[in-house]
Motif scaffolding. Structure first.
Motif, PDB file in Angstrom:
ATOM      1  N   HIS A   1       4.374   8.752 -11.827  1.00 52.67           N
ATOM      2  CA  HIS A   1       4.838   8.348 -10.499  1.00 52.67           C
ATOM      3  C   HIS A   1       4.176   9.202  -9.415  1.00 52.67           C
ATOM      4  N   LEU A   2       4.064  10.495  -9.640  1.00 50.11           N
ATOM      5  CA  LEU A   2       3.440  11.377  -8.653  1.00 50.11           C
ATOM      6  C   LEU A   2       1.949  11.099  -8.519  1.00 50.11           C
ATOM      7  N   ALA A   3       1.298  10.691  -9.614  1.00 53.15           N
ATOM      8  CA  ALA A   3      -0.108  10.299  -9.529  1.00 53.15           C
ATOM      9  C   ALA A   3      -0.252   9.054  -8.651  1.00 53.15           C
ATOM     10  N   TYR A   4       0.684   8.119  -8.814  1.00 58.85           N
ATOM     11  CA  TYR A   4       0.706   6.933  -7.946  1.00 58.85           C
ATOM     12  C   TYR A   4       0.904   7.320  -6.484  1.00 58.85           C
ATOM     13  N   ARG A   5       1.796   8.295  -6.237  1.00 58.63           N
ATOM     14  CA  ARG A   5       2.071   8.713  -4.862  1.00 58.63           C
ATOM     15  C   ARG A   5       0.851   9.365  -4.220  1.00 58.63           C
ATOM     16  N   GLU A   6       0.055  10.083  -5.001  1.00 55.88           N
ATOM     17  CA  GLU A   6      -1.163  10.690  -4.474  1.00 55.88           C
ATOM     18  C   GLU A   6      -2.192   9.610  -4.151  1.00 55.88           C
ATOM     19  N   GLU A   7      -2.321   8.613  -5.026  1.00 56.32           N
ATOM     20  CA  GLU A   7      -3.230   7.510  -4.743  1.00 56.32           C
ATOM     21  C   GLU A   7      -2.751   6.728  -3.515  1.00 56.32           C
ATOM     22  N   ASN A   8      -1.449   6.691  -3.326  1.00 52.42           N
ATOM     23  CA  ASN A   8      -0.878   5.992  -2.176  1.00 52.42           C
ATOM     24  C   ASN A   8      -1.316   6.624  -0.863  1.00 52.42           C
TER      25      ASN A   8
ATOM     26  N   VAL B   1      -2.579   4.726   2.524  1.00 51.57           N
ATOM     27  CA  VAL B   1      -1.937   4.905   3.835  1.00 51.57           C
ATOM     28  C   VAL B   1      -2.996   5.047   4.924  1.00 51.57           C
ATOM     29  N   GLN B   2      -4.084   5.742   4.631  1.00 55.31           N
ATOM     30  CA  GLN B   2      -5.139   5.928   5.622  1.00 55.31           C
ATOM     31  C   GLN B   2      -5.880   4.631   5.913  1.00 55.31           C
ATOM     32  N   GLN B   3      -5.901   3.705   4.957  1.00 56.68           N
ATOM     33  CA  GLN B   3      -6.558   2.416   5.155  1.00 56.68           C
ATOM     34  C   GLN B   3      -5.618   1.374   5.752  1.00 56.68           C
ATOM     35  N   PHE B   4      -4.342   1.686   5.772  1.00 56.09           N
ATOM     36  CA  PHE B   4      -3.307   0.741   6.206  1.00 56.09           C
ATOM     37  C   PHE B   4      -3.266   0.682   7.726  1.00 56.09           C
TER      38      PHE B   4
ATOM     39  N   GLN C   1      -6.061   0.155 -12.176  1.00 53.19           N
ATOM     40  CA  GLN C   1      -6.381   0.816 -10.923  1.00 53.19           C
ATOM     41  C   GLN C   1      -6.225  -0.199  -9.802  1.00 53.19           C
ATOM     42  N   PHE C   2      -6.162   0.299  -8.576  1.00 55.17           N
ATOM     43  CA  PHE C   2      -6.026  -0.582  -7.419  1.00 55.17           C
ATOM     44  C   PHE C   2      -7.252  -1.474  -7.328  1.00 55.17           C
ATOM     45  N   GLN C   3      -6.996  -2.750  -7.074  1.00 60.96           N
ATOM     46  CA  GLN C   3      -8.077  -3.706  -6.965  1.00 60.96           C
ATOM     47  C   GLN C   3      -7.961  -4.452  -5.651  1.00 60.96           C
ATOM     48  N   GLN C   4      -9.089  -4.676  -5.018  1.00 62.21           N
ATOM     49  CA  GLN C   4      -9.123  -5.469  -3.793  1.00 62.21           C
ATOM     50  C   GLN C   4      -9.552  -6.884  -4.143  1.00 62.21           C
ATOM     51  N   GLN C   5      -8.941  -7.877  -3.529  1.00 66.50           N
ATOM     52  CA  GLN C   5      -9.276  -9.260  -3.763  1.00 66.50           C
ATOM     53  C   GLN C   5      -9.720  -9.898  -2.460  1.00 66.50           C
TER      54      GLN C   5
ATOM     55  N   ASP D   1       5.358   4.148   0.933  1.00 66.87           N
ATOM     56  CA  ASP D   1       4.784   3.326  -0.133  1.00 66.87           C
ATOM     57  C   ASP D   1       4.108   2.091   0.458  1.00 66.87           C
ATOM     58  N   ILE D   2       2.840   1.888   0.109  1.00 60.09           N
ATOM     59  CA  ILE D   2       2.107   0.696   0.527  1.00 60.09           C
ATOM     60  C   ILE D   2       2.295  -0.347  -0.571  1.00 60.09           C
ATOM     61  N   ILE D   3       3.007  -1.426  -0.250  1.00 64.83           N
ATOM     62  CA  ILE D   3       3.460  -2.386  -1.254  1.00 64.83           C
ATOM     63  C   ILE D   3       2.839  -3.755  -0.974  1.00 64.83           C
ATOM     64  N   PRO D   4       2.234  -4.398  -1.963  1.00 69.49           N
ATOM     65  CA  PRO D   4       1.690  -5.745  -1.755  1.00 69.49           C
ATOM     66  C   PRO D   4       2.790  -6.723  -1.365  1.00 69.49           C
ATOM     67  N   LEU D   5       2.495  -7.578  -0.407  1.00 69.63           N
ATOM     68  CA  LEU D   5       3.465  -8.607  -0.019  1.00 69.63           C
ATOM     69  C   LEU D   5       3.763  -9.554  -1.179  1.00 69.63           C
ATOM     70  N   SER D   6       2.820  -9.681  -2.098  1.00 66.87           N
ATOM     71  CA  SER D   6       3.024 -10.563  -3.240  1.00 66.87           C
ATOM     72  C   SER D   6       4.120 -10.058  -4.167  1.00 66.87           C
TER      73      SER D   6
END
Length: 255
Positions: free
Chosen positions: A52-59, A63-66, A219-223, A101-106
């Motif tokens: 979970h903390l690894a996810y939070r660091e990737e988050n 956040v900077q791209q949001f 890993q995070f993927q952009q579509q 937390d940056i959460i996908p709308l999907s």
């Protein structure tokens, strides 16, 4: 008594600083990095907390791209970035510092705004200092608005927060209609992902948490991006009237 060590970072845990895990200990500094929407820490294992903390660091990178273009809310605020196809909920004025937390709308399953009515009986003040009920009984009413977002996220199932900052004293308070309008606006913003609107551009998938929901390592993927669909109706921020045209039918304000 020997000091405990944090099973997450390895640091010493001071007096009253231990945060129990299912199979170990966590210092308060590591616990403070967890998502505010995560529950069940005491029933969560060390490896799951590390994931979970690894996810939070990737988050933090996300956040900077949001870059939100839609914001709604008085107390807690909902931010939506239609280009990323994601949203965040934060209470701070500088939301980036909070690492929301940056959460996908999907991942939004549902979004409900509940009006909570609180009834308080009004009493007569008697000469001897005692209180006596009126006949028939009289009541004052106050109101709060709570937002409940159900998610299919691997990290937490729901986000709940109070929309209004201070309790609304009566239904004639302008903030009552404002909260109704903001609640409808938040629902439209978040549920657009289910209609193929805002939720489609830039959708990404988050790596699944090992213990909270179901295992999955991605890993995070952009579509590919698509343009968001504009909602058919809108609510005036001045008077709360629902409109379909470019000008408010209630006060004449421009959309």
């Amino acid at each position: 008594m020997a000091k405990k060590e944090c099973d997450i970072c390895g640091g010493k845990i001071g007096l009253l600083g231990n945060r129990k895990l299912d199979d170990g200990n966590c210092c308060k500094d590591c616990a403070n990095k967890l998502s505010p929407w995560m529950t069940g820490r005491r029933k969560t294992g060390v490896e799951d907390i590390k994931a979970h903390l690894a996810y939070r660091e990737e988050n933090r990178r996300l956040v900077q791209q949001f870059n939100p273009s839609s914001i709604a809310g008085e107390n807690w605020k909902v931010f939506v970035d239609p280009n990323m196809g994601a949203f965040a909920v934060s209470r701070g004025s500088n939301f980036r510092a909070d690492n929301p937390d940056i959460i996908p709308l999907s991942q939004v399953v549902s979004c409900e705004v509940e009006r909570q009515e609180h009834r308080h009986e009004v009493y007569q003040q008697m000469p001897d200092g005692t209180k006596k009920s009126y006949f028939p009984a009289r009541y004052d009413y106050t109101y709060d608005f709570e937002v409940n977002i159900q998610l299919s996220s691997p990290w937490f199932n729901e986000i709940k927060f109070q929309l209004n900052g201070m309790t609304i004293k009566d239904r004639y308070d302008p903030r009552y209609r404002q909260c109704e309008a903001e609640g409808d606006q938040i629902r439209a913003m978040l549920l657009s992902g289910q209609r193929g609107g805002m939720g489609m551009p830039g959708q990404f998938q988050q790596p699944m948490q090992q213990g909270f929901q179901q295992p999955m390592q991605q890993q995070f993927q952009q579509q590919p991006m698509q343009q968001p669909a504009a909602p058919a109706n809108w609510f005036c921020q001045n008077c709360g009237t629902q409109n379909a045209g470019n000008f408010c039918q209630g006060c004449g304000a421009k959309r």
